[in-house]
Each structure stands twice: as structure tokens, then as C-alpha cells.
Design a protein around this motif. Structure first.
Motif, short mmCIF file in Angstrom:
data_model
loop_
_atom_site.label_atom_id
_atom_site.label_comp_id
_atom_site.label_asym_id
_atom_site.label_seq_id
_atom_site.Cartn_x
_atom_site.Cartn_y
_atom_site.Cartn_z
N GLN A 29 -4.73 83.15 -68.41
CA GLN A 29 -5.04 81.74 -68.20
C GLN A 29 -6.07 81.55 -67.09
O GLN A 29 -6.27 82.43 -66.25
CB GLN A 29 -3.74 80.98 -67.89
CG GLN A 29 -2.76 80.98 -69.06
CD GLN A 29 -1.33 80.69 -68.64
OE1 GLN A 29 -0.54 81.61 -68.42
NE2 GLN A 29 -0.99 79.40 -68.53
N ASN A 30 -6.71 80.40 -67.10
CA ASN A 30 -7.82 80.15 -66.18
C ASN A 30 -7.43 80.25 -64.72
O ASN A 30 -8.23 80.72 -63.89
CB ASN A 30 -8.43 78.77 -66.45
CG ASN A 30 -9.28 78.75 -67.70
OD1 ASN A 30 -10.00 79.70 -68.00
ND2 ASN A 30 -9.20 77.66 -68.45
N ASP A 31 -6.24 79.81 -64.35
CA ASP A 31 -5.87 79.85 -62.93
C ASP A 31 -5.89 81.27 -62.37
O ASP A 31 -6.09 81.45 -61.17
CB ASP A 31 -4.49 79.21 -62.72
CG ASP A 31 -4.57 77.71 -62.45
OD1 ASP A 31 -5.65 77.24 -62.06
OD2 ASP A 31 -3.55 77.02 -62.63
N PHE A 32 -5.70 82.26 -63.23
CA PHE A 32 -5.80 83.65 -62.81
C PHE A 32 -7.19 84.25 -63.06
O PHE A 32 -7.71 85.01 -62.23
CB PHE A 32 -4.78 84.52 -63.56
CG PHE A 32 -3.50 84.77 -62.82
CD1 PHE A 32 -3.47 85.03 -61.46
CD2 PHE A 32 -2.29 84.78 -63.50
CE1 PHE A 32 -2.29 85.27 -60.78
CE2 PHE A 32 -1.10 85.03 -62.84
CZ PHE A 32 -1.09 85.28 -61.48
N LEU A 33 -7.79 83.96 -64.19
CA LEU A 33 -8.91 84.77 -64.68
C LEU A 33 -10.27 84.09 -64.57
O LEU A 33 -11.29 84.74 -64.83
CB LEU A 33 -8.66 85.16 -66.14
CG LEU A 33 -7.48 86.09 -66.38
CD1 LEU A 33 -7.28 86.33 -67.88
CD2 LEU A 33 -7.67 87.43 -65.67
N SER A 34 -10.31 82.84 -64.19
CA SER A 34 -11.58 82.12 -64.13
C SER A 34 -11.90 81.68 -62.71
O SER A 34 -11.01 81.23 -61.98
CB SER A 34 -11.55 80.88 -65.03
OG SER A 34 -11.43 81.23 -66.39
N TRP A 94 -6.88 72.29 -67.01
CA TRP A 94 -7.77 73.42 -67.30
C TRP A 94 -7.19 74.73 -66.81
O TRP A 94 -7.29 75.76 -67.48
CB TRP A 94 -9.13 73.16 -66.66
CG TRP A 94 -10.07 74.32 -66.69
CD1 TRP A 94 -10.93 74.67 -67.71
CD2 TRP A 94 -10.27 75.29 -65.66
NE1 TRP A 94 -11.63 75.80 -67.38
CE2 TRP A 94 -11.25 76.20 -66.13
CE3 TRP A 94 -9.73 75.47 -64.39
CZ2 TRP A 94 -11.70 77.28 -65.36
CZ3 TRP A 94 -10.16 76.55 -63.62
CH2 TRP A 94 -11.13 77.44 -64.11
N GLY A 95 -6.56 74.72 -65.64
CA GLY A 95 -6.04 75.96 -65.06
C GLY A 95 -4.97 76.60 -65.91
O GLY A 95 -4.81 77.83 -65.89
N ALA A 96 -4.21 75.81 -66.66
CA ALA A 96 -3.15 76.35 -67.51
C ALA A 96 -3.65 76.79 -68.87
O ALA A 96 -2.93 77.46 -69.60
CB ALA A 96 -2.05 75.30 -67.69
N GLU A 97 -4.88 76.43 -69.21
CA GLU A 97 -5.43 76.81 -70.52
C GLU A 97 -5.77 78.30 -70.55
O GLU A 97 -6.02 78.93 -69.52
CB GLU A 97 -6.69 76.00 -70.81
CG GLU A 97 -6.43 74.51 -71.02
CD GLU A 97 -7.71 73.73 -71.17
OE1 GLU A 97 -8.82 74.35 -71.15
OE2 GLU A 97 -7.63 72.49 -71.31
#
Length: 218
Positions: free
Chosen positions: A21-26, A98-101
């Protein structure tokens, strides 16, 4: 340690990716300041994409174990450990944001099974990972995702406790800093059946697919 070679039976093997998910990888994720350097150094996103694509090409399922919290959970939960507190303070994996996507390069497709969300560190306790894998007759898990010393390691421990064989892909994960990542690597070597790299496991999967294709029809 962690290198008891497993013969891959593709009919009983799945790729399990934790929290893609975005909160980790983006960049811009709420913990990017903690994990971003490692995500870039290990090329985590690129390796996850390669693993996912290979799994699709050879016909093994990809399973996502995501993490979500609702606003009600953020406001009402009382018994928080330090990592819970960090996630709650930063509103990590806030449902509907967005962070959870899922990361844009790791969107689910027809070969992806999205599990119910895990609320603590492991889906084996608060999700449906075990029944989803058992119902598909999966015995061997190729494990990757985020983060190395927390949710990935917790899924590893629980999978082993539940009798699965687990190969951890060490360059398809990272932790919040070099020390945390190295601690996870040490534990992988003591717990997992094998610790592999993306390049190595892709090569072995492709070999297994070639071997399977070469078998005469019964």
C-alpha cells in the motif's frame, strides 16, 4: 540458517504479499520517512512487481494481506502497543485515503486474492489468510512485502506455526531503518524454510514451470 531447499510444487504454492500500500511503498506515505530509504535501496516495488508478474505467468496465485483502519477504530481503540501508537498517531492505512490504496504498480488483477484486512501484525490472527490458503490446497508460501521486522516477520512466524513452508524474499521487503531490517534478516534465517532473493526465486519458479510443462500427460 533458513536454507532448507524446498522443491516447488506450483499447484501448492502461492505468493503472499503483505501491505503493498501507498503508506509503505510510495513517496508521500505517512511512514516514508522511516522506510523510504530502504524501499529505494532494496528496489522493493520493482521486486514485488517482478514477483507478481512471474506468479501470473506461471499460474500461481498472488495473495494480498492488506492493513486498514477506520476513523471509528482510530478514535475508540484503547490498548495500543508502540507500533499501533505510531500508526494511529499518523493515521496510517486510513480507510478511504490514498495511503491505504494499493501501490499503482501493484493493483490487484484476476490472479490476485485480496484477504480481509489484518488489524494487528498478522492476518493469521485477525483475517482469513489461513482458510483462503487451505481451501486452495496451498502448502508453500513465498513471502514478501512490508515491513520486514513487523508484519512480514509476524506472518512468517504464524505461517510456520500453522504448518506452512515459507520462503522469504529478503530484497522484496525492508524495515524502518537498517538495524530493524537486519534484525528481521537474522530472524528469517532462524525461522523460514528458506531465505531467497527475487532473482533466485524467480529462476526457481521458472524452472519448476518448465519441469511441470515437460511432464507427460497422465
Amino acid at each position: 540458517m533458513g536454507n532448507i531447499a524446498i522443491e516447488l510444487d506450483l499447484k501448492r504454492t502461492a505468493l503472499l504479499i503483505i501491505d503493498p500500500q501507498n503508506d509503505f511503498l510510495s513517496e508521500g506515505g505517512v511512514v516514508w520517512d522511516l522506510v523510504g530509504e530502504g524501499v529505494k535501496e532494496n528496489h522493493v516495488v520493482e521486486h514485488l512487481v517482478q514477483l507478481k508478474q512471474t506468479a501470473k505467468e506461471i499460474g500461481i496465485p498472488v495473495v494480498y494481506s492488506p492493513h486498514y483502519y477506520s476513523d471509528e477504530e482510530f478514535s475508540s481503540w484503547s490498548h495500543l502497543n508502540p507500533i499501533d501508537r505510531l500508526m494511529f498517531d499518523r493515521k496510517m492505512f486510513r480507510k478511504g485515503t490514498w495511503g491505504a490504496e494499493f501501490h499503482p504498480q501493484l493493483q490487484p488483477d484476476e490472479n490476485t486474492i485480496v484477504l480481509s484486512p489484518h488489524k494487528a501484525l498478522s492476518n493469521f490472527w485477525s483475517g482469513d489468510v489461513q482458510i483462503q490458503l487451505r481451501q486452495r490446497n496451498i502448502q508453500t508460501i513465498i513471502l514478501a512485502g512490508m515491513s520486514a521486522n513487523l508484519c512480514v516477520e509476524s506472518h512468517l512466524r504464524d505461517a510456520i506455526e500453522h504448518g506452512f513452508d515459507v520462503l522469504v524474499v529478503k530484497d522484496a521487503t525492508t524495515g524502518p531503518g537498517k538495524e530493524a531490517t537486519q534484525a528481521a534478516y537474522v530472524n528469517y534465517g532462524l525461522i523460514a524454510n528458506e531465505v531467497v532473493t527475487t532473482e533466485k526465486i524467480i529462476h526457481r519458479l521458472e524452472q519448476a514451470a518448465e519441469k511441470q510443462a515437460a511432464k507427460p500427460m497422465a
